[in-house]
Design a protein around this motif. Structure first.
Motif, mmCIF file in Angstrom:
data_model
loop_
_atom_site.group_PDB
_atom_site.id
_atom_site.type_symbol
_atom_site.label_atom_id
_atom_site.label_comp_id
_atom_site.label_asym_id
_atom_site.label_seq_id
_atom_site.Cartn_x
_atom_site.Cartn_y
_atom_site.Cartn_z
ATOM 1 N N GLY A 59 0.816 -1.209 0.000
ATOM 2 C CA GLY A 59 0.000 0.000 0.000
ATOM 3 C C GLY A 59 0.847 1.254 0.000
ATOM 4 O O GLY A 59 1.974 1.258 0.490
ATOM 5 N N SER A 60 0.305 2.309 -0.581
ATOM 6 C CA SER A 60 0.949 3.624 -0.550
ATOM 7 C C SER A 60 -0.038 4.613 0.045
ATOM 8 O O SER A 60 -1.242 4.543 -0.216
ATOM 9 C CB SER A 60 1.354 4.066 -1.964
ATOM 10 N N ILE A 61 0.457 5.505 0.872
ATOM 11 C CA ILE A 61 -0.400 6.471 1.550
ATOM 12 C C ILE A 61 0.149 7.869 1.318
ATOM 13 O O ILE A 61 1.357 8.073 1.153
ATOM 14 C CB ILE A 61 -0.520 6.180 3.068
ATOM 15 N N LEU A 62 -0.765 8.831 1.288
ATOM 16 C CA LEU A 62 -0.407 10.229 1.064
ATOM 17 C C LEU A 62 -1.205 11.101 2.017
ATOM 18 O O LEU A 62 -2.413 10.914 2.169
ATOM 19 C CB LEU A 62 -0.697 10.632 -0.382
ATOM 20 N N ASP A 63 -0.517 12.021 2.672
ATOM 21 C CA ASP A 63 -1.180 12.977 3.560
ATOM 22 C C ASP A 63 -1.806 14.070 2.697
ATOM 23 O O ASP A 63 -1.102 14.865 2.067
ATOM 24 C CB ASP A 63 -0.163 13.583 4.526
ATOM 25 N N VAL A 64 -3.141 14.088 2.648
ATOM 26 C CA VAL A 64 -3.873 15.049 1.808
ATOM 27 C C VAL A 64 -4.582 16.097 2.669
ATOM 28 O O VAL A 64 -5.564 16.693 2.223
ATOM 29 C CB VAL A 64 -4.882 14.318 0.904
ATOM 30 N N THR A 65 -4.080 16.319 3.865
ATOM 31 C CA THR A 65 -4.727 17.287 4.756
ATOM 32 C C THR A 65 -4.760 18.677 4.154
ATOM 33 O O THR A 65 -5.786 19.366 4.191
ATOM 34 C CB THR A 65 -3.997 17.321 6.108
ATOM 35 N N ASP A 66 -3.632 19.104 3.586
ATOM 36 C CA ASP A 66 -3.592 20.445 2.979
ATOM 37 C C ASP A 66 -4.585 20.539 1.827
ATOM 38 O O ASP A 66 -5.246 21.572 1.643
ATOM 39 C CB ASP A 66 -2.183 20.749 2.493
ATOM 40 N N ILE A 67 -4.699 19.467 1.037
ATOM 41 C CA ILE A 67 -5.653 19.470 -0.066
ATOM 42 C C ILE A 67 -7.076 19.560 0.455
ATOM 43 O O ILE A 67 -7.913 20.301 -0.075
ATOM 44 C CB ILE A 67 -5.459 18.210 -0.934
ATOM 45 N N GLN A 68 -7.371 18.809 1.521
ATOM 46 C CA GLN A 68 -8.704 18.857 2.114
ATOM 47 C C GLN A 68 -9.010 20.239 2.672
ATOM 48 O O GLN A 68 -10.139 20.731 2.547
ATOM 49 C CB GLN A 68 -8.817 17.802 3.225
ATOM 50 N N ASP A 69 -7.999 20.863 3.299
ATOM 51 C CA ASP A 69 -8.213 22.214 3.834
ATOM 52 C C ASP A 69 -8.486 23.209 2.710
ATOM 53 O O ASP A 69 -9.371 24.076 2.828
ATOM 54 C CB ASP A 69 -6.988 22.658 4.637
ATOM 55 N N LEU A 70 -7.719 23.093 1.605
ATOM 56 C CA LEU A 70 -7.961 23.981 0.472
ATOM 57 C C LEU A 70 -9.337 23.739 -0.130
ATOM 58 O O LEU A 70 -10.043 24.686 -0.512
ATOM 59 C CB LEU A 70 -6.884 23.771 -0.592
ATOM 60 N N ARG A 71 -9.732 22.480 -0.197
ATOM 61 C CA ARG A 71 -11.056 22.160 -0.738
ATOM 62 C C ARG A 71 -12.153 22.732 0.154
ATOM 63 O O ARG A 71 -13.148 23.281 -0.342
ATOM 64 C CB ARG A 71 -11.197 20.654 -0.876
ATOM 65 N N ALA A 72 -11.966 22.587 1.470
ATOM 66 C CA ALA A 72 -12.963 23.141 2.397
ATOM 67 C C ALA A 72 -13.035 24.658 2.278
ATOM 68 O O ALA A 72 -14.127 25.244 2.299
ATOM 69 C CB ALA A 72 -12.622 22.732 3.826
ATOM 70 N N SER A 73 -11.869 25.306 2.128
ATOM 71 C CA SER A 73 -11.867 26.762 1.959
ATOM 72 C C SER A 73 -12.543 27.166 0.663
ATOM 73 O O SER A 73 -13.300 28.146 0.620
ATOM 74 C CB SER A 73 -10.425 27.285 1.986
ATOM 75 N N ALA A 74 -12.283 26.398 -0.411
ATOM 76 C CA ALA A 74 -12.914 26.697 -1.694
ATOM 77 C C ALA A 74 -14.427 26.512 -1.616
ATOM 78 O O ALA A 74 -15.198 27.320 -2.156
ATOM 79 C CB ALA A 74 -12.329 25.811 -2.785
#
Length: 361
Positions: free
Chosen positions: A142-157
């Motif tokens: 498995g490969s994992i990626l921290d997408v917290t910043d992406i989620q925060d940007l999406r929430a802001s958008a």
């Protein structure tokens, strides 16, 4: 006897040679594997991705340093499934899938992990399950990626979009935005109220909206009339200038203005100008009525003054005496204003050479 010994020696030499060649091949494969692992770890570190692996035969697990960092696990934490479950957010229990029980294939899932300091991170994971022909587990990676910043940007958008939609919906005018392919990107409630039959929703093409609008404008129109209005509207669409008006079947007048952006988007602004047009028409009628009334009163005034007849109520409103009215009517300027020259053949025409005093006679 010597020949048999020679044959044995030859076989031994050949076997040793093959063994050395196999060792060399194995060494090259191990070196290539090490280089591939180093390249993989470098690529993973560069991409900020973590990875993990489960050996299906031994059950041993491996977590990369980046995976431990994403999951909030210390370096000395044993890489076990129980420790992984302990790192997951308690509200994401539905994502707690046992990787050993998964069917062969690739699974993509999103979940959150809760660090010991209370920090919540959003994780996107790709899991691959490989099984032997008999169905037994071979390996799970498995490969994992921290997408917290992406989620925060999406929430802001999303929050910004909600704020923009709220502001647009508070407008009295209709507003719509179309992308470069002439599809609706955003539309406010006023636009939907003005053109309810158009079904303006994101993704709808402008041509679809136009056809529906023409049906509303010309419900009983012929095909030729509809096509004429379609061509006229599309011509304005290709070269927007000034303003375009549509009169709906219910009598409402919609004023349309369009603007083309540098990115190829198009904005529409719709204003219901029915009340303005009706008020302007009523004002024009009132002015025309007042002008005619003033002329009639002026003509009547001169006639009545010349004959010595003037309503008392009119004199009171005008705050004038009978003598002042006679003198005003006798003046040449009053005669020109109140009594424009008529043809000489008319019996009631004013004599152009008549003295001014004849108006008071």
């Amino acid at each position: 006897g010597y020949r048999g010994a020679d044959r044995d020696e030859t076989r031994r030499v050949i076997a040793e040679r093959e063994l050395r060649a196999a060792d060399a091949t194995k060494s090259r494969l191990l070196d290539a594997l090490d280089r591939a692992r180093i390249s993989l770890e470098l690529a993973v570190d560069t991409s900020q991705m973590g990875w993990w692996e489960i050996d299906g035969r031994t059950g041993e697990q491996y977590w990369s340093p980046r995976a431990r960092q994403i999951w909030g696990q210390a370096r000395d934490t044993q890489p076990t499934y129980e420790n992984f479950l302990g790192a997951m957010h308690p509200d994401d229990a539905r994502e707690r899938l046992d990787a050993l029980a998964l069917p062969q294939g690739i699974l993509i899932r999103n979940y959150r992990v809760l660090h010991k300091d209370g920090d919540i991170r959003h994780v996107r994971e790709h899991t691959r399950v490989d099984r032997n022909p008999d169905g037994s587990l071979l390996r799970v990676t498995g490969s994992i990626l921290d997408v917290t910043d992406i989620q925060d940007l999406r929430a802001s958008a999303e929050q910004a979009k909600a704020t923009l939609d709220s502001a647009l919906n508070s407008m009295q005018d209709g507003f719509a935005v179309y992308d470069a392919e002439d599809r609706v990107v955003s539309v406010n409630d006023a636009f939907r109220r003005m053109l309810p039959d158009a079904a303006a929703e994101p993704g709808t093409t402008f041509e679809t909206l136009l056809r529906a609008t023409i049906d509303r404008v010309l419900p009983d129109g012929t095909e030729e009339e509809r096509e004429r209005l379609y061509r006229r509207r599309m011509a304005y669409r290709r070269d927007p200038h000034g303003k375009f008006e549509l009169v709906l079947a219910n009598g409402r007048i919609i004023e349309i203005s369009e603007t083309r952006t540098q990115s190829g988007f198009t904005t529409n602004l719709l204003r219901d100008v029915t009340d303005e047009r009706q008020a302007a028409a009523e004002l024009a009628r009132a002015k025309a009525t007042a002008s005619v009334t003033a002329w009639v009163i002026s003509w009547s005034s001169v006639s009545r003054v010349s004959s010595g007849i003037w309503p008392f109520s009119t004199m009171k409103v005008c705050n004038l005496s009978r003598g002042s009215l006679r003198r005003a009517a006798a003046s040449s300027s009053a005669r020109r204003y109140c009594c424009p020259p008529r043809k000489a053949s008319s019996p009631s025409a004013w004599p152009r050479s008549a003295p001014a005093t004849s108006l008071a006679a």
